[in-house]
Design a protein around this motif. Structure first.
Motif, short mmCIF file in Angstrom:
data_model
loop_
_atom_site.label_atom_id
_atom_site.label_comp_id
_atom_site.label_asym_id
_atom_site.label_seq_id
_atom_site.Cartn_x
_atom_site.Cartn_y
_atom_site.Cartn_z
N GLU A 51 0.83 -1.20 0.00
CA GLU A 51 0.00 0.00 0.00
C GLU A 51 0.87 1.25 0.00
OE1 GLU A 51 -3.36 2.07 2.91
OE2 GLU A 51 -2.65 0.04 3.35
N ASP A 52 0.41 2.29 -0.69
CA ASP A 52 0.98 3.63 -0.56
C ASP A 52 0.17 4.34 0.52
OD1 ASP A 52 3.05 3.79 -2.49
OD2 ASP A 52 1.53 3.90 -4.07
N VAL A 53 0.86 5.07 1.37
CA VAL A 53 0.20 5.81 2.44
C VAL A 53 0.50 7.29 2.22
CG1 VAL A 53 0.06 6.15 4.93
CG2 VAL A 53 0.50 3.86 4.01
N SER A 54 -0.52 8.10 2.24
CA SER A 54 -0.31 9.54 2.12
C SER A 54 -1.07 10.25 3.24
CB SER A 54 -0.76 10.04 0.75
OG SER A 54 -2.12 9.73 0.56
N PHE A 55 -0.60 11.44 3.55
CA PHE A 55 -1.19 12.22 4.65
C PHE A 55 -1.63 13.55 4.13
CE2 PHE A 55 1.73 9.23 6.52
CZ PHE A 55 0.99 8.68 7.55
#
Length: 94
Positions: free
Chosen positions: A90-94
């Motif tokens: 998974e890519d995680v972005s904030f």
């Protein structure tokens, strides 16, 4: 995506980096797509390498090759490398 994470310490980063760059064609032959180099804040010769691969099997073949073992010795790797084979989930972005 498949990734290879390696942590080890080298005698001299500048010498190691020249050899690492020279070894690019071999990594590509084994399926490497490039990656990133990191060093710890405490020791500029303590490295973490994160490389993307076409698949985990080719990453394993690369790390288990006699050619790589010889290259690491020639480039002054002074610790046994910690090696992790990773599957991106998974890519995680904030």
């Amino acid at each position: 995506m498949a990734y290879l994470l390696v942590k080890h310490t080298v005698e001299d980063y500048s010498k190691w980096k020249l050899g690492f760059d020279d070894h690019e064609a071999t990594r590509k032959e084994y399926g490497s797509k490039g990656g990133m180099l990191f060093r710890t804040s405490e020791d500029p010769n303590s490295l973490v390498i994160l490389l993307e691969w076409d698949n985990i099997e080719n990453a394993r073949k690369f790390t288990e090759s006699d050619e790589l073992k010889k290259k690491m010795e020639d480039l002054g790797v002074i610790t046994k490398p910690d090696i992790f084979y990773l599957d991106k989930i998974e890519d995680v972005s904030f």
